[in-house]
Motif scaffolding. Structure first.
Motif, mmCIF file in Angstrom:
data_model
loop_
_atom_site.group_PDB
_atom_site.id
_atom_site.type_symbol
_atom_site.label_atom_id
_atom_site.label_comp_id
_atom_site.label_asym_id
_atom_site.label_seq_id
_atom_site.Cartn_x
_atom_site.Cartn_y
_atom_site.Cartn_z
ATOM 1 N N GLY A 118 0.797 -1.229 0.000
ATOM 2 C CA GLY A 118 0.000 0.000 0.000
ATOM 3 C C GLY A 118 0.822 1.267 0.000
ATOM 4 N N GLY A 128 -11.540 5.076 -2.266
ATOM 5 C CA GLY A 128 -12.331 3.880 -1.979
ATOM 6 C C GLY A 128 -13.811 4.186 -1.939
ATOM 7 N N ILE A 326 -4.857 -2.408 2.429
ATOM 8 C CA ILE A 326 -5.886 -1.441 2.844
ATOM 9 C C ILE A 326 -5.486 -0.750 4.142
ATOM 10 N N LEU A 367 -12.193 -7.747 6.500
ATOM 11 C CA LEU A 367 -12.076 -6.342 6.916
ATOM 12 C C LEU A 367 -12.971 -6.042 8.113
ATOM 13 N N GLY A 376 -12.246 0.156 1.621
ATOM 14 C CA GLY A 376 -11.060 -0.423 1.010
ATOM 15 C C GLY A 376 -11.382 -1.435 -0.069
ATOM 16 N N LEU A 379 -11.307 0.077 -3.425
ATOM 17 C CA LEU A 379 -9.973 0.305 -3.968
ATOM 18 C C LEU A 379 -9.488 -0.883 -4.798
#
Length: 441
Positions: A118, A128, A326, A367, A376, A379
Motif C-alpha cells: 500500500g 475507496g 488497505i 475487513l 477499502g 480500492l
C-alpha cells in the motif's frame, strides 16, 4: 469420402495440431491486443463487443452453477457409502484443506509485510467506496440457512445451496435403499449438467478474448501501474504456493513426482485461470483428479467439497495481502493479534467465497473482523479481474492436490495411473472416453 480422409480431419487430429492450452494462450494474446486497440483508439463498438463476449461466457458458466453444486454435493455425500473409512477420508480431507490454507495465508502475510503493497501507490482513502454487499460473521452464519428452497438458486447463493445439498445427502444416507430412486435421478441429472457445461467450456478460448480484452480496455495499464506491487504480490504468492508448496507436499507427504501432478491437472488449472470460477471448472477438476489415480468414489466427494470451500488463492493469500494493503492506505497499524485473526478468518471463512468469480464477500468478512474500513474494497475492485485469474487457478490446483495427498497417505492412490499422466496428455480427445478434457468444437 474415404475412411482415411475422415480420419485426417477428426477432432483428435485437430486437437493434436491446436490443443486446448494453445487455444487459451491464443485467446489471451488476442484479447490483450484487442483490448489495447479498443482503449488506445477509443473504439466504442470493440469495447462493447469484448464486454458482451466475456459477460456471456461467465453467464453461461453461472447458469449451471446452482443445480450443478446441489447435485454434485448431494451425490458426493451419498457416494461416501461406497468408500471404506469414509469418515476418516472426509476428516483427513478437511484437515489438509486447513493445513494448506494456513500455509498459504502465512505466505501472503509474509510477502505483504516485506513489500508494503500500500505504500507509494498514490491512492488515498477517498479513492475507496463502500461495497454493495458487505459480509460479517453474523451475515455469514445466519446466511447459511435459506428462507426457502427457490431463492438460493435464483440469487445464486452457493453457500445456501451447499447447505441444502448436504442436508439432502445426509437424509438420503439415513433412508438407505428407499432413497435409491432419488439418487439414481440425481446422478443422471448431474451427468446431464456436466455434459452441458462441457459445451460451455469449449467456448473458453472465445470467452478469454472477451474477458482479457475488456479488462485491458476498461482499466488500462496506467491504473494497473498504481497496483503494481499489490498485483505482483498476489501473483508471487500464488506462484509460491502453486510451484513451491504444492510440489513440496507431493514429494514429501504423498511421495510422488510433482511433475506428473501438473501434467495431469494442467487443463483444470488453465481453465480456472480463464474462467475465474472454481465451480465452473469443477467437472474438469474432477476428471483430471480421477485420471491422476484418485478413486472416483472419493474424488466425487473431495472435489465438489473443495470447489465450495478450498480457496488458497481467494480466501488465504488474497485477503492477507489485501488487509495489509488497505491498512496501509488508511494508515491503520495492524498488530500480531490482527495477523492471527486474518489466518483464522482465512481458514474458517473459506466457504464464504463459494467458488464463484471474485472474493468480495471473503474480503469484506476479513475487513469487518479486523475493523478496517470497508471502503477499502472499492480500492481493489478495479484490479480484481486481473488478480482473480491467478487466485482461481491456485484454488483449483489445491482442490486437485488434497485428494491426491489424502489418497496417497491412505494407500488408495493408483500410482500407475498417476505416473501415466506423463505419457497421456489429457487434452487429447478420445470420443469413447468420458473423462477426456475438451478441445475446440
Amino acid at each position: 469420402m474415404s475412411a482415411n480422409s475422415k480420419s485426417a480431419i477428426s477432432p483428435r487430429s485437430i486437437s493434436a495440431k491446436f490443443p486446448f492450452w494453445a487455444q487459451i494462450v491464443t485467446g489471451l494474446v488476442l484479447g490483450a491486443l484487442l483490448g489495447w486497440i479498443a482503449r488506445s483508439q477509443d473504439i466504442g463498438w470493440l469495447y462493447t463487443a469484448l464486454d458482451k463476449v466475456g459477460h456471456l461466457f461467465v453467464q453461461l458458466l453461472k447458469l449451471a452453477v446452482g443445480p450443478l453444486v446441489f447435485f454434485a454435493i448431494l451425490v458426493s455425500i451419498t457416494n461416501l457409502r461406497k468408500v471404506n473409512n469414509a469418515a476418516r477420508l472426509a476428516s483427513r480431507t478437511l484437515l489438509w484443506f486447513m493445513i494448506t490454507s494456513l500455509i498459504a495465508v502465512a505466505i501472503g502475510l509474509t510477502i505483504g509485510l516485506i513489500t508494503n503493497p500500500g505504500a507509494g501507490t498514490g491512492l488515498t482513502p477517498k479513492d475507496g467506496k463502500l461495497p454493495e454487499h458487505a459480509g460479517s460473521w453474523l451475515d455469514f452464519l445466519t446466511g447459511i440457512i435459506p428462507t426457502d428452497v427457490v431463492t438460493p438458486f435464483t440469487e445464486l447463493n452457493v453457500l445456501q445451496i451447499v447447505f441444502m445439498a448436504a442436508v439432502a445427502g445426509i437424509a438420503a444416507l439415513q433412508l438407505g435403499d428407499k432413497a435409491k430412486p432419488i439418487l439414481t435421478l440425481s446422478e443422471s441429472v448431474l451427468e446431464l449438467l456436466q455434459k452441458a457445461l462441457w459445451w460451455v467450456i469449449r467456448l473458453a478460448p472465445v470467452g478469454t478474448v472477451g474477458l482479457i480484452g475488456y479488462a485491458i480496455a476498461d482499466y488500462g495499464w496506467d491504473l494497473i501501474g498504481k497496483y503494481a506491487t499489490f498485483t505482483a504480490d498476489v501473483y508471487i504468492g500464488c506462484a509460491l504456493v502453486l510451484f513451491g508448496v504444492y510440489p513440496l507436499l507431493l514429494a514429501t507427504v504423498a511421495k510422488v513426482n510433482p511433475l506428473h501432478f501438473f501434467k495431469g491437472a494442467w487443463p483444470a488449472i488453465q481453465l480456472a485461470f480463464v474462467s475465474r470460477s472454481s465451480v465452473g471448472t469443477m467437472p474438469v477438476t474432477q476428471k483430471v483428479t480421477e485420471r491422476l489415480g484418485v478413486p472416483k468414489e472419493y474424488t466425487s466427494f473431495a472435489v465438489p467439497f473443495g470447489a465450495t470451500t478450498k480457496m488458497d488463492g481467494c480466501a488465504a493469500i488474497y485477503p492477507a495481502l489485501a488487509a495489509i494493503f488497505i491498512a496501509q492506505i488508511f494508515d491503520v497499524q495492524l498488530s500480531i493479534g490482527d495477523y492471527i485473526l486474518i489466518a483464522f478468518v482465512s481458514v474458517i471463512g473459506s466457504a464464504a467465497t463459494a467458488g464463484l468469480t471474485g472474493a468480495t464477500v471473503m474480503l469484506t468478512l476479513t475487513l469487518s473482523t479486523l475493523g478496517l474500513p470497508l471502503e477499502g474494497v472499492g480500492l481493489l475492485m478495479a484490479i480484481d479481474p486481473i488478480i482473480d485469474m491467478v487466485r482461481t487457478a491456485t484454488n483449483v490446483a489445491g482442490q486437485a492436490l488434497v485428494p491426491v495427498l489424502v489418497a496417497a497417505r491412505e494407500k488408495i492412490l493408483d500410482l500407475d495411473a498417476y505416473n501415466a499422466a506423463k505419457a497421456s496428455p489429457v487434452d487429447a480427445v478420445d470420443a469413447d472416453e468420458k473423462v477426456a478434457v475438451p478441445v475446440a468444437a
